[in-house]
Scaffold this motif. Structure first.
Motif, PDB file in Angstrom:
ATOM      1  N   CYS A  70     -82.181  49.179  18.102  1.00  0.00           N
ATOM      2  CA  CYS A  70     -81.900  48.265  17.121  1.00  0.00           C
ATOM      3  C   CYS A  70     -82.948  47.396  16.452  1.00  0.00           C
ATOM      4  CB  CYS A  70     -80.488  47.657  17.559  1.00  0.00           C
ATOM      5  SG  CYS A  70     -80.064  46.501  16.272  1.00  0.00           S
ATOM      6  N   ARG A 109     -87.620  54.707  14.963  1.00  0.00           N
ATOM      7  CA  ARG A 109     -87.178  53.093  14.327  1.00  0.00           C
ATOM      8  C   ARG A 109     -88.235  52.464  15.282  1.00  0.00           C
ATOM      9  NH1 ARG A 109     -81.267  51.477  12.737  1.00  0.00           N
ATOM     10  NH2 ARG A 109     -82.121  49.735  13.817  1.00  0.00           N
ATOM     11  N   LYS A 116     -84.500  41.429  12.184  1.00  0.00           N
ATOM     12  CA  LYS A 116     -83.014  41.685  12.012  1.00  0.00           C
ATOM     13  C   LYS A 116     -82.141  40.740  11.152  1.00  0.00           C
ATOM     14  CE  LYS A 116     -81.448  44.388  14.031  1.00  0.00           C
ATOM     15  NZ  LYS A 116     -81.396  45.949  13.549  1.00  0.00           N
ATOM     16  N   PRO A 117     -81.453  41.563  10.202  1.00  0.00           N
ATOM     17  CA  PRO A 117     -80.200  41.082   9.601  1.00  0.00           C
ATOM     18  C   PRO A 117     -79.131  40.260  10.582  1.00  0.00           C
ATOM     19  CG  PRO A 117     -79.887  43.153   9.451  1.00  0.00           C
ATOM     20  CD  PRO A 117     -80.914  42.968  10.342  1.00  0.00           C
ATOM     21  N   GLU A 234     -86.341  48.532   8.910  1.00  0.00           N
ATOM     22  CA  GLU A 234     -85.614  47.950   7.886  1.00  0.00           C
ATOM     23  C   GLU A 234     -86.563  47.214   7.043  1.00  0.00           C
ATOM     24  OE1 GLU A 234     -81.728  46.068   8.723  1.00  0.00           O
ATOM     25  OE2 GLU A 234     -81.798  45.298   6.835  1.00  0.00           O
ATOM     26  N   TRP A 263     -86.066  51.155   5.287  1.00  0.00           N
ATOM     27  CA  TRP A 263     -84.798  51.247   4.318  1.00  0.00           C
ATOM     28  C   TRP A 263     -84.227  49.608   4.201  1.00  0.00           C
ATOM     29  CZ3 TRP A 263     -85.190  51.709  10.035  1.00  0.00           C
ATOM     30  CH2 TRP A 263     -84.434  51.012  11.039  1.00  0.00           C
ATOM     31  N   GLY A 265     -80.981  47.484   4.448  1.00  0.00           N
ATOM     32  CA  GLY A 265     -80.007  47.449   5.130  1.00  0.00           C
ATOM     33  C   GLY A 265     -78.556  47.200   4.559  1.00  0.00           C
ATOM     34  N   LYS A 266     -77.470  47.314   5.209  1.00  0.00           N
ATOM     35  CA  LYS A 266     -76.174  47.249   4.229  1.00  0.00           C
ATOM     36  C   LYS A 266     -76.039  45.561   3.855  1.00  0.00           C
ATOM     37  CE  LYS A 266     -71.872  46.679   6.893  1.00  0.00           C
ATOM     38  NZ  LYS A 266     -70.817  46.204   5.686  1.00  0.00           N
ATOM     39  N   ARG A 267     -76.538  44.698   4.423  1.00  0.00           N
ATOM     40  CA  ARG A 267     -76.477  43.407   4.081  1.00  0.00           C
ATOM     41  C   ARG A 267     -77.241  42.778   2.955  1.00  0.00           C
ATOM     42  NH1 ARG A 267     -75.803  44.211   9.155  1.00  0.00           N
ATOM     43  NH2 ARG A 267     -73.942  43.499  10.511  1.00  0.00           N
ATOM     44  N   LYS A 289     -78.829  52.127   3.552  1.00  0.00           N
ATOM     45  CA  LYS A 289     -77.518  51.971   4.397  1.00  0.00           C
ATOM     46  C   LYS A 289     -76.098  52.177   3.616  1.00  0.00           C
ATOM     47  CE  LYS A 289     -78.921  52.286   8.899  1.00  0.00           C
ATOM     48  NZ  LYS A 289     -78.318  51.247   9.698  1.00  0.00           N
ATOM     49  N   ARG A 320     -72.849  55.031   7.289  1.00  0.00           N
ATOM     50  CA  ARG A 320     -72.561  54.299   8.451  1.00  0.00           C
ATOM     51  C   ARG A 320     -71.194  53.663   8.414  1.00  0.00           C
ATOM     52  NH1 ARG A 320     -71.483  49.532   8.481  1.00  0.00           N
ATOM     53  NH2 ARG A 320     -72.834  48.332   9.490  1.00  0.00           N
ATOM     54  N   HIS A 352     -73.595  52.059  13.590  1.00  0.00           N
ATOM     55  CA  HIS A 352     -73.347  50.894  13.269  1.00  0.00           C
ATOM     56  C   HIS A 352     -71.863  50.779  12.670  1.00  0.00           C
ATOM     57  CE1 HIS A 352     -77.593  50.538  13.369  1.00  0.00           C
ATOM     58  NE2 HIS A 352     -77.289  49.136  13.940  1.00  0.00           N
ATOM     59  N   GLU A 394     -79.346  54.698  17.288  1.00  0.00           N
ATOM     60  CA  GLU A 394     -80.051  53.662  18.207  1.00  0.00           C
ATOM     61  C   GLU A 394     -79.973  54.103  19.604  1.00  0.00           C
ATOM     62  OE1 GLU A 394     -79.435  49.979  15.288  1.00  0.00           O
ATOM     63  OE2 GLU A 394     -77.929  49.838  17.101  1.00  0.00           O
ATOM     64  N   ASP A 424     -77.994  45.435  19.130  1.00  0.00           N
ATOM     65  CA  ASP A 424     -77.116  46.425  19.088  1.00  0.00           C
ATOM     66  C   ASP A 424     -77.164  47.228  20.244  1.00  0.00           C
ATOM     67  OD1 ASP A 424     -75.804  45.487  16.911  1.00  0.00           O
ATOM     68  OD2 ASP A 424     -76.830  46.948  15.509  1.00  0.00           O
TER      69      ASP A 424
HETATM   70  C1  PEP Z   1     -79.557  48.379  11.762  1.00  0.00           C
HETATM   71  O1  PEP Z   1     -79.699  49.500  11.403  1.00  0.00           O
HETATM   72  O2  PEP Z   1     -80.036  47.975  12.917  1.00  0.00           O
HETATM   73  C2  PEP Z   1     -78.332  47.679  10.883  1.00  0.00           C
HETATM   74  C3  PEP Z   1     -78.473  46.513  11.046  1.00  0.00           C
HETATM   75  O3  PEP Z   1     -77.788  48.475  10.241  1.00  0.00           O
HETATM   76  P1  PEP Z   1     -76.999  48.457   9.005  1.00  0.00           P
HETATM   77  O4  PEP Z   1     -77.724  47.579   7.788  1.00  0.00           O
HETATM   78  O5  PEP Z   1     -76.374  49.515   8.546  1.00  0.00           O
HETATM   79  O6  PEP Z   1     -75.612  47.127   9.510  1.00  0.00           O
END
Ligand code: PEP
Ligand code: CO
Length: 448
Positions: A70, A109, A116-117, A234, A263, A265-267, A289, A320, A352, A394, A424
């Motif tokens: 992660c 990865r 990290k978000p 990410e 990539w 991320g979702k956020r 994502k 996800r 996720h 992960e 994670d």
């Molecule tokens: C991740 O891939 O570790 C992650 C934070 O994923 P997501 O953006 O899909 O929540």
């Protein structure tokens, strides 16, 4: 193919979520200047080669295995951890080659998954509130105000560790470590004691037989000594990504040379946000994502911005959703993308959407939920006449106890034994191999 009204700094006029606030801006800019002069970590021809393979995967002609931590930690930049990760990815890919009868494209990865978000800007313990830990690229996990201040030097340390990791992986991959004639090189100590050992050995034997058969028939030695291995992370920390985004000789446009496959991320996928602005202008293939809240209209709008030319191999949609959500959301997204005339690579991240917290406050995931989401994903794509071209995990090559279930049926109590991740929970070595075997069996069943 150049994006209109774009520069590698144009993201700076947009709102950027999930960014670190550096107290010393001069120090930050000095470091970014250094980063932009240091040599690239990957090359544009590797990136274009991967794009070609992702297009094949989108057509169902090969299969993508993406996996790793992660959050990579700087302390884990050591040979045993890196080789263990490479070994489990190689073993899983061997199992998948056997089960899918397709070439498998391996994407780690790895070598840059350091930012990290976070769901909260701050963390509070015993009445003390500090900035949240954002990954080793930004600050330290220790709970003191000094450790939590974003430190720009860490950008250089991250770049260096990514380079060291990649250098080691390239040497191993080129030097015969990954030779299909010698899968015994990839054995991890504890595989012998695993319940999965027999099945894995059978797969290895059958692949060895096929290689020998091919060699006997063709009278040549199969060139199985070199495997391709790509990196991904990410694309979160925009100043870091910008500093390594460059023009290259003899190709049009700009490449992010910090990784093959970034990539979003979702956020950080806001349509008007800085991440979408930045990535619309780079030529790398791009993962996105896709969570359960995504609507078809939003997704098509996003694709219009990130891939206006419908470039083959450009977009990988990583759904996800969580095991309970997939049936409700995925079919309409698949239909909408297809009806818009696009071919994208669909990949399933079954990790996720299946994260939970135990009563003791430990973040974990259940093997069965992860597998269930994957099996549903294969079935939904098949019934929508679509292709699931890859899987995203992960995982780690070590014997950690972070996810529950699997062949050893790890329980909540077991989690306390060797829980190491800072973010994670990851599948451990055995759980990861078992997951690959389950996918391979499932795909073989779907073919028959
Ligand atoms: C991740 O891939 O570790 C992650 C934070 O994923 P997501 O953006 O899909 O929540
Ligand atoms: Co994660």
């Amino acid at each position: 193919m150049r994006a209109i009204n774009w520069s590698k700094a144009s993201w700076q006029s947009k709102a950027a979520s999930q960014q670190a606030t550096y107290p010393d801006q001069d120090a930050l800019h000095e470091i970014l200047g250094k980063l932009s002069r240091l040599p690239p970590l990957v090359t544009s021809w590797e990136i274009e080669e991967l794009k070609g393979k992702l297009d094949l995967a989108a057509r169902g002609e090969c299969f993508v295995l993406q996996g790793g931590d992660c959050a990579e930690s700087f302390d884990d930049c050591e040979s045993s951890v890196i080789t263990a990760k490479l070994k489990i990815l190689l073993q899983m890919s061997l199992v998948l080659v056997h089960g899918t009868k397709k070439q498998v494209v391996r994407v780690g990865r790895i070598a840059g998954q350091y930012a990290k978000p976070r769901s909260s800007e701050t963390e509070t313990r015993d009445g003390v509130t500090l900035p949240t830990y954002r990954g080793d690229l930004v600050n330290h996990p220790g709970f003191t105000s000094e450790e939590r201040i974003p430190n720009p030097e860490l950008l250089l340390r991250g770049y260096e560790r990514a380079a060291l990791t990649l250098n080691f992986i390239r040497s191993l991959a080129d030097g015969g470590f990954a030779d299909l004639h010698h899968p015994e090189n990839w054995g991890l100590g504890f595989v012998k004691h695993s319940e999965l050992a027999d099945e894995y050995e059978r797969i290895v034997e059958s692949i060895r037989d096929s290689v020998e058969f091919m060699e006997a028939v063709s009278g040549t030695r199969a060139s199985t000594n070199r495997v391709n291995f790509y990196t991904s992370h990410e694309g979160l920390h925009l100043p870091y990504e910008e500093a390594q985004t460059r023009e290259v000789p003899n190709r049009d446009g700009w490449y992010n040379l910090s990784t093959h496959l970034p990539w979003i991320g979702k956020r950080t996928a806001e349509l008007e946000g800085a991440h979408v602005e930045f990535f619309r202008g780079v030529r790398n293939p791009l993962g996105i994502k896709v969570g359960p809240e995504v609507t078809a209209e939003w997704l098509l709008e996003l694709l219009g911005r990130l891939d206006p030319e419908h470039e083959p191999g450009r977009i990988m949609l990583i759904h996800r959703m969580g095991a309970g959500n997939l049936g409700k959301t995925l079919p309409s997204l698949i239909d909408a993308v297809r009806n818009s005339g696009r071919r994208v690579l669909w990949e399933c991240d079954p990790m996720h959407g299946n994260t939970e917290t135990t009563v003791n406050g430990i973040k974990t995931r259940r093997f069965d939920n992860i597998l269930r989401e994957l099996e549903q994903a294969f079935e939904i794509h098949q019934s929508c006449d679509s292709v699931l071209g890859g899987v995203h995990f992960e995982l780690t090559g070590e014997d950690v106890t972070e996810c529950m279930g699997g062949a050893r049926d790890l329980s909540e109590v077991d989690l306390e034994r060797d829980y190491r991740t800072r973010v994670d929970p990851r599948l451990n070595y055995e759980q990861a191999l078992e997951m690959a075997m389950s996918i391979a069996r499932h795909m073989a069943k779907m073919r028959s």
